[in-house]
Design a protein around this motif. Structure first.
Motif, PDB file in Angstrom:
ATOM      1  N   UNK A 185       0.831  -1.201   0.000  1.00 46.15           N
ATOM      2  CA  UNK A 185       0.000   0.000   0.000  1.00 46.15           C
ATOM      3  C   UNK A 185       0.866   1.252   0.000  1.00 46.15           C
ATOM      4  N   UNK A 186       1.920   1.225   0.823  1.00 50.48           N
ATOM      5  CA  UNK A 186       2.819   2.380   0.879  1.00 50.48           C
ATOM      6  C   UNK A 186       3.540   2.567  -0.447  1.00 50.48           C
ATOM      7  N   UNK A 187       3.943   1.449  -1.073  1.00 52.36           N
ATOM      8  CA  UNK A 187       4.593   1.540  -2.368  1.00 52.36           C
ATOM      9  C   UNK A 187       3.700   2.169  -3.420  1.00 52.36           C
ATOM     10  N   UNK A 188       2.428   1.786  -3.418  1.00 48.68           N
ATOM     11  CA  UNK A 188       1.477   2.372  -4.372  1.00 48.68           C
ATOM     12  C   UNK A 188       1.273   3.854  -4.098  1.00 48.68           C
ATOM     13  N   UNK A 189       1.229   4.222  -2.805  1.00 51.30           N
ATOM     14  CA  UNK A 189       1.063   5.632  -2.455  1.00 51.30           C
ATOM     15  C   UNK A 189       2.271   6.449  -2.893  1.00 51.30           C
ATOM     16  N   UNK A 190       3.473   5.875  -2.729  1.00 50.46           N
ATOM     17  CA  UNK A 190       4.688   6.578  -3.132  1.00 50.46           C
ATOM     18  C   UNK A 190       4.713   6.791  -4.639  1.00 50.46           C
ATOM     19  N   UNK A 191       4.319   5.779  -5.395  1.00 47.35           N
ATOM     20  CA  UNK A 191       4.290   5.901  -6.856  1.00 47.35           C
ATOM     21  C   UNK A 191       3.301   6.988  -7.288  1.00 47.35           C
ATOM     22  N   UNK A 192       2.152   7.018  -6.645  1.00 43.40           N
ATOM     23  CA  UNK A 192       1.148   8.037  -6.974  1.00 43.40           C
ATOM     24  C   UNK A 192       1.658   9.435  -6.617  1.00 43.40           C
ATOM     25  N   UNK A 193       2.390   9.535  -5.515  1.00 41.96           N
ATOM     26  CA  UNK A 193       2.928  10.836  -5.097  1.00 41.96           C
ATOM     27  C   UNK A 193       3.896  11.383  -6.132  1.00 41.96           C
ATOM     28  N   UNK A 194       4.762  10.522  -6.659  1.00 44.26           N
ATOM     29  CA  UNK A 194       5.700  10.961  -7.692  1.00 44.26           C
ATOM     30  C   UNK A 194       4.937  11.397  -8.935  1.00 44.26           C
ATOM     31  N   UNK A 195       3.939  10.614  -9.307  1.00 43.37           N
ATOM     32  CA  UNK A 195       3.139  10.934 -10.494  1.00 43.37           C
ATOM     33  C   UNK A 195       2.455  12.282 -10.352  1.00 43.37           C
ATOM     34  N   UNK A 196       1.991  12.604  -9.150  1.00 40.59           N
ATOM     35  CA  UNK A 196       1.248  13.847  -8.922  1.00 40.59           C
ATOM     36  C   UNK A 196       2.135  14.978  -8.390  1.00 40.59           C
ATOM     37  N   UNK A 197       3.440  14.709  -8.267  1.00 42.91           N
ATOM     38  CA  UNK A 197       4.413  15.711  -7.813  1.00 42.91           C
ATOM     39  C   UNK A 197       4.056  16.272  -6.442  1.00 42.91           C
ATOM     40  N   UNK A 198       3.642  15.389  -5.553  1.00 37.42           N
ATOM     41  CA  UNK A 198       3.435  15.740  -4.152  1.00 37.42           C
ATOM     42  C   UNK A 198       4.511  15.022  -3.339  1.00 37.42           C
ATOM     43  N   UNK A 199       5.416  15.738  -2.678  1.00 34.43           N
ATOM     44  CA  UNK A 199       6.435  15.068  -1.875  1.00 34.43           C
ATOM     45  C   UNK A 199       5.800  14.196  -0.802  1.00 34.43           C
ATOM     46  N   UNK A 200       6.291  12.977  -0.669  1.00 34.73           N
ATOM     47  CA  UNK A 200       5.725  12.038   0.291  1.00 34.73           C
ATOM     48  C   UNK A 200       6.838  11.334   1.033  1.00 34.73           C
ATOM     49  N   UNK A 201       6.705  11.245   2.356  1.00 36.36           N
ATOM     50  CA  UNK A 201       7.646  10.533   3.206  1.00 36.36           C
ATOM     51  C   UNK A 201       6.887   9.474   3.993  1.00 36.36           C
ATOM     52  N   UNK A 202       7.628   8.616   4.689  1.00 33.87           N
ATOM     53  CA  UNK A 202       7.015   7.463   5.349  1.00 33.87           C
ATOM     54  C   UNK A 202       7.092   7.598   6.858  1.00 33.87           C
ATOM     55  N   UNK A 203       5.931   7.726   7.510  1.00 34.90           N
ATOM     56  CA  UNK A 203       5.873   7.755   8.963  1.00 34.90           C
ATOM     57  C   UNK A 203       5.744   9.143   9.552  1.00 34.90           C
ATOM     58  N   UNK A 204       5.247   9.231  10.791  1.00 30.50           N
ATOM     59  CA  UNK A 204       5.022  10.541  11.418  1.00 30.50           C
ATOM     60  C   UNK A 204       6.299  11.323  11.679  1.00 30.50           C
ATOM     61  N   UNK A 205       7.363  10.671  12.142  1.00 27.44           N
ATOM     62  CA  UNK A 205       8.607  11.398  12.402  1.00 27.44           C
ATOM     63  C   UNK A 205       9.167  11.992  11.120  1.00 27.44           C
ATOM     64  N   UNK A 206       9.034  11.246  10.020  1.00 29.95           N
ATOM     65  CA  UNK A 206       9.522  11.763   8.738  1.00 29.95           C
ATOM     66  C   UNK A 206       8.772  13.030   8.336  1.00 29.95           C
ATOM     67  N   UNK A 207       7.487  13.100   8.649  1.00 28.82           N
ATOM     68  CA  UNK A 207       6.742  14.331   8.337  1.00 28.82           C
ATOM     69  C   UNK A 207       7.299  15.503   9.142  1.00 28.82           C
ATOM     70  N   UNK A 208       7.582  15.269  10.412  1.00 28.41           N
ATOM     71  CA  UNK A 208       8.148  16.335  11.241  1.00 28.41           C
ATOM     72  C   UNK A 208       9.505  16.779  10.703  1.00 28.41           C
ATOM     73  N   UNK A 209      10.332  15.815  10.312  1.00 26.08           N
ATOM     74  CA  UNK A 209      11.650  16.132   9.760  1.00 26.08           C
ATOM     75  C   UNK A 209      11.512  16.956   8.479  1.00 26.08           C
ATOM     76  N   UNK A 210      10.591  16.539   7.619  1.00 26.17           N
ATOM     77  CA  UNK A 210      10.399  17.242   6.355  1.00 26.17           C
ATOM     78  C   UNK A 210       9.861  18.643   6.531  1.00 26.17           C
ATOM     79  N   UNK A 211       8.872  18.813   7.413  1.00 24.40           N
ATOM     80  CA  UNK A 211       8.324  20.154   7.658  1.00 24.40           C
ATOM     81  C   UNK A 211       9.366  21.056   8.309  1.00 24.40           C
ATOM     82  N   UNK A 212      10.156  20.493   9.213  1.00 22.32           N
ATOM     83  CA  UNK A 212      11.243  21.266   9.821  1.00 22.32           C
ATOM     84  C   UNK A 212      12.244  21.694   8.758  1.00 22.32           C
ATOM     85  N   UNK A 213      12.527  20.819   7.767  1.00 21.86           N
ATOM     86  CA  UNK A 213      13.462  21.165   6.697  1.00 21.86           C
ATOM     87  C   UNK A 213      12.946  22.338   5.872  1.00 21.86           C
ATOM     88  N   UNK A 214      11.661  22.334   5.560  1.00 25.72           N
ATOM     89  CA  UNK A 214      11.077  23.445   4.807  1.00 25.72           C
ATOM     90  C   UNK A 214      11.240  24.765   5.582  1.00 25.72           C
TER      91      UNK A 214
END
Length: 599
Positions: A419-448
């Motif tokens: 399921x995660x693999x399919x979501x990642x593929x769709x994210x690339x197709x739609x040009x929406x950055x996608x990471x895996x897991x809650x901590x990764x979201x925090x890391x990514x938002x902090x990076x922005x």
């Protein structure tokens, strides 16, 4: 050393855009490194030939013979032991080769005879102008060019993308690229610097700054060869594209590092601080390196002193992990404006949290409307969302159909591998950055947020001051002198670093106490306040009114740096300060400069 009459792109063209490739040390034995390398290069559009002095089926006995038969060869990949490498590359250069990749170890990192092998190799580079990547590296790969100069077979599974990875270590390069791959992201360039006796990470950053297909640079550093050049490279790169950096050396690993790619010649803390000062986003692990690069791969927040973040979560528990990490990292999560809040409250049950973060209870239908409402808040600079993936939900689609376009977005999911693999593929197709897991979201938002703040801070005007020669000079800087002042004691210091040159520090008595902030000259407006805020004991410095007055401290740091620039024999020069109960900083003494050791 790079030929200064050429751009870095032209200088490295034989390495990254070769017309033909020779593999020195190829063999008829399929298990040998040279054979594995030729197999990795099977899809390269130009000629790839093996070199073995003994010959063999499909092999040439020399590079000159291969050039005569196949045409120009720009890149030589050496898969032979250290001892014969120098002679082999000299012969390759004489046949027209302009760049080399040396995979083998056994040079100075091994000591003993390896020191001599490296000296011989350096002499060849000086005599010929050959550019060399390595030694002791797994190589590099450009998936979009079908150039996989790496002996790890699974790099063939990596897709092309807009993130380039430059690593001191071939292993960390591969680990980071595989992390990106698991999130569905492709690679523009993945490169392990290895011994860096010729081509450095700094030069590759300069190359990637000019490379239009690279939109984010992920940088892993074990050692710094030329501090000022690295600073300039990061400053220039980050004016065009984000740079994310991972610095190794928090603990004492110098012997391990020397046996790997060299030595750690400056402090971990200083390198991190200077990279941030130059505009990079600094992270702590190779997973964070990948997650931050993904977050920045689509869009940056405009330069801003204090970017504000909002996020939506489908589950409260992961949401608390995200909020806790963001606020620990100093990222503002402001309450939503009244209009968006009222709109969200009309859509969600009363038991959920709606002010920021927004907890939907579960990622039910209507998530896109919630995201759209958050996006209506003009105070928000970036939006994230986390959800456990369900069959009825695609988080990237929710972002796309929410209509949010004015700010960067970042999605994070969790679920089964498929399921995660399919979501990642769709994210690339739609040009929406996608990471895996809650901590990764925090890391990514902090990076922005960190990227936006770094761009804002690095553009502040410089502060200048005459060299400090006596304690009486401090009054001209706007600081009062009271040798008997009482309060929290601080040390302001300029010191000479063997890699970065003149640096400045503010802290509780110096580096030995482990609580100081360091920067490189030149000094800019507001730097002192920023440095003091970084101290773990920053709260101790604030007076009864909750503030600390840094008027004059920027100029003090500039004066200390100027004094060290003036006196080339001095190693450090320091001023003792006291933070008083009313938040003022007063000078209590000037320490005489310590001199550099003789000999």
């Amino acid at each position: 050393m790079t030929n200064t009459t050429q751009s870095v792109t032209e200088n490295l063209r034989p390495l990254f855009q070769p017309r033909g490739i020779v593999v020195i040390g190829a063999s008829e034995n399929p298990d040998k490194l040279g054979s594995i390398m030729i197999k990795s290069l099977a899809d390269f559009p130009g000629p790839v030939v093996g070199i073995n002095p003994r010959g063999g089926e499909g092999l040439y006995t020399s590079v000159a013979e291969a050039v005569a038969a196949e045409g120009p060869m720009d890149l030589a990949i050496s898969c032979i032991p250290a001892a014969p490498t120098a002679a082999a590359l000299r012969e390759a250069s004489e046949a027209g080769v302009g760049a080399a990749l040396v995979c083998s170890g056994g040079f100075s990192e091994a000591g003993g005879p390896g020191d001599g092998f490296e000296e011989e190799l350096l002499q060849v580079l000086e005599d010929t102008g050959l550019r060399l990547l390595g030694p002791n590296t797994s190589g590099f790969f450009l998936p979009g060019e079908d150039l996989l100069a790496c002996f790890v077979p699974t790099v063939k599974d990596l897709k092309t993308g807009n993130i380039s990875v430059v690593s001191s270590s071939g292993g960390v390069n591969l680990a980071t690229c595989y992390n990106l791959h698991r999130s569905g992201r492709g690679i523009r360039l993945g490169l392990g610097i290895g011994g860096a006796i010729n081509l450095t990470a700094t030069e590759v950053v300069e190359y990637l700054t000019e490379d239009e297909q690279t939109e984010v640079i992920a940088l892993h550093i074990e050692k710094v060869e030329d501090g000022p050049r690295l600073i300039n490279a990061i400053r220039e790169a980050t004016t065009r594209k984000p740079v994310v950096a991972l610095v190794i050396g928090r603990t004492d690993i110098k012997e391990f590092a020397r046996r790997h790619t060299g030595s750690l010649d400056t402090s971990w803390q200083l390198t991190r601080s200077i990279l941030e000062q130059a505009g990079a986003v600094v992270v702590d692990t190779e997973q964070e390196l990948a997650d931050a690069a993904i977050a920045l791969s689509a869009r940056r927040i405009a330069p801003k002193a204090e970017p504000k973040i909002a996020f939506v979560t489908g589950q409260a528990g992961p949401g608390m992990i995200i909020a806790d990490r963001l606020q620990t990292d100093g990222i503002a999560l402001p309450e939503l404006a009244q209009g968006p809040f009222e709109k969200i409250s009309s859509m969600l049950p009363p038991m959920t949290h709606m002010k920021n973060p927004v907890d939907t209870g579960r990622p039910a239908p209507g998530l896109r409307e919630v995201i759209a409402a958050v996006g209506e808040d003009d105070n928000i600079d970036a939006i994230g969302a986390f959800a456990i993936v369900e069959e009825t939900l695609n988080l990237t689609t929710e972002f796309i159909e929410s209509g949010v376009q004015d700010v960067p977005v970042l999605a994070a999911v969790d679920g089964t591998v498929d399921i995660v693999g399919a979501a990642a593929a769709k994210a690339v197709e739609q040009n929406v950055p996608l990471v895996l897991g809650p901590t990764a979201l925090a890391v990514g938002l902090r990076a922005l947020a960190a990227d936006a703040r770094a761009q804002f801070l690095k553009n502040r005007p410089a502060v200048t001051a005459a060299a400090l020669t006596g304690i009486e000079d401090t009054t001209a800087l706007g600081l009062s002198v009271d040798e008997n002042a009482t309060g929290i004691r601080l040390l302001a210091q300029a010191r000479r670093d063997n890699i970065f040159g003149v640096t400045v520090a503010l802290g509780f008595g110096g580096e030995g106490l482990g609580d100081e902030s360091v920067r490189v000259a030149p000094i800019v407006e507001g730097l002192a306040a920023e440095m003091l805020d970084e101290l773990r004991g920053a709260a101790l410095l604030r007076g009864e009114n909750g503030r600390v007055d840094t008027v004059g401290v920027d100029k003090l740091l500039a004066a200390l740096a100027a004094a060290l620039e003036t006196d080339q024999q001095a190693e450090t020069i320091s001023v003792d300060l006291v933070a008083t109960s009313n938040g003022d900083l007063q000078v209590t003494g000037l320490r005489q400069p310590t001199l550099q050791p003789v000999g």
